[in-house]
Design an enzyme around this catalytic site. Sequence first.
Site, PDB file in Angstrom:
ATOM      1  N   HIS A  54       0.845  -1.199   0.000  1.00  0.00           N
ATOM      2  CA  HIS A  54       0.000   0.000   0.000  1.00  0.00           C
ATOM      3  C   HIS A  54       0.881   1.250   0.000  1.00  0.00           C
ATOM      4  CE1 HIS A  54       1.113  -0.406   4.219  1.00  0.00           C
ATOM      5  NE2 HIS A  54       0.874   0.879   4.344  1.00  0.00           N
ATOM      6  N   ASP A  56       0.782   5.034   1.884  1.00  0.00           N
ATOM      7  CA  ASP A  56       0.037   5.694   2.957  1.00  0.00           C
ATOM      8  C   ASP A  56      -0.737   6.876   2.352  1.00  0.00           C
ATOM      9  OD1 ASP A  56       1.210   3.910   4.698  1.00  0.00           O
ATOM     10  OD2 ASP A  56       2.800   5.278   5.305  1.00  0.00           O
ATOM     11  N   HIS A 110       4.814   0.205  -0.122  1.00  0.00           N
ATOM     12  CA  HIS A 110       5.558  -0.573   0.873  1.00  0.00           C
ATOM     13  C   HIS A 110       4.652  -1.648   1.476  1.00  0.00           C
ATOM     14  CE1 HIS A 110       3.746   2.886   2.920  1.00  0.00           C
ATOM     15  NE2 HIS A 110       3.714   2.156   4.020  1.00  0.00           N
ATOM     16  N   ARG A 120       6.976  -9.081  15.896  1.00  0.00           N
ATOM     17  CA  ARG A 120       7.527  -7.800  15.441  1.00  0.00           C
ATOM     18  C   ARG A 120       6.553  -6.685  15.792  1.00  0.00           C
ATOM     19  NH1 ARG A 120       6.930  -4.750  10.508  1.00  0.00           N
ATOM     20  NH2 ARG A 120       8.603  -3.227  10.467  1.00  0.00           N
TER      21      ARG A 120
HETATM   22  O1  LIG Z   1       5.047  -2.307  10.069  1.00  0.00           O
HETATM   23  C1  LIG Z   1       5.627  -1.686   9.175  1.00  0.00           C
HETATM   24  O2  LIG Z   1       6.856  -1.662   9.049  1.00  0.00           O
HETATM   25  C2  LIG Z   1       4.841  -0.902   8.139  1.00  0.00           C
HETATM   26  C3  LIG Z   1       3.486  -0.487   8.616  1.00  0.00           C
HETATM   27  C4  LIG Z   1       2.792   0.390   7.639  1.00  0.00           C
HETATM   28  O3  LIG Z   1       3.126   0.474   6.491  1.00  0.00           O
HETATM   29  C5  LIG Z   1       1.662   1.214   8.092  1.00  0.00           C
HETATM   30  O4  LIG Z   1       1.278   1.126   9.274  1.00  0.00           O
HETATM   31  O5  LIG Z   1       1.140   1.998   7.263  1.00  0.00           O
HETATM   32 FE   LIG Z   2       2.178   2.164   5.497  1.00  0.00          FE
END
Ligand SMILES: O=C(O)CCC(=O)C(=O)O
Ligand SMILES: [Fe+2]
Length: 189
Positions: A54, A56, A110, A120
């Site tokens: 996605h 952001d 990403h 994690r």
């Molecule tokens: O957990 C991550 O490294 C990415 C999370 C992410 O892309 C988001 O929360 O928009």
């Molecule tokens: Fe994100």
Amino acid sequence: MNNLSLGIMEVLGMSLGVGRHELREFFRGNESIMRLNYYPPCQNPELALGTGPHCDPTSLTILHQDHVGGLQVFLNHTWYSVAPNPNAFVINIGDTFMALSNGIYKSCLHRAIVNRERVRKSLAFFLCPAKDKVVKPPSVLLNKQNPRLYPDFTWPTLLHFTQTHYRADTKTLDAFSAWLPTTLQYPNH
Ligand SMILES: O=C(O)CCC(=O)C(=O)O
Ligand SMILES: [Fe+2]
């Protein structure tokens, strides 16, 4: 986090040639969001994703990864892992800033992968404009060679679009630009 994001806006503003204060001012009273992501271990990490690909939709993301790692960015048809560094933040441009900079800064695709052994966690701060702020690029960024790429909008409208109509990807702003006039015609859409 809020202060840091506004400081980054000053630097981005200077890099765009719009001056130091304009973007900080634009984000005054911002509607920012903080999210903690928790990814449990997964028995089949090759079959699952923690967070799917996605972009952001927000303006700027300040992301903290723990020491486990899992964030990947897509560049030149390849997924690259972003090395985890608990002493650093990852700064990501979102779609709203892409619109604000008239496409000069690009939001990036990403995702987060999972692994078999370890939990994690990541912490994401998303800078978003105040509800009533109209997202439009500063006039110094516009001229005959660089016409407006996206229509005026407010952050709650883009958020609504990505939560109910469209899963945020690299084409979100184009899909949003096509959808927006239809909502003005049919407001309950
Ligand atoms: O957990 C991550 O490294 C990415 C999370 C992410 O892309 C988001 O929360 O928009
Ligand atoms: Fe994100």
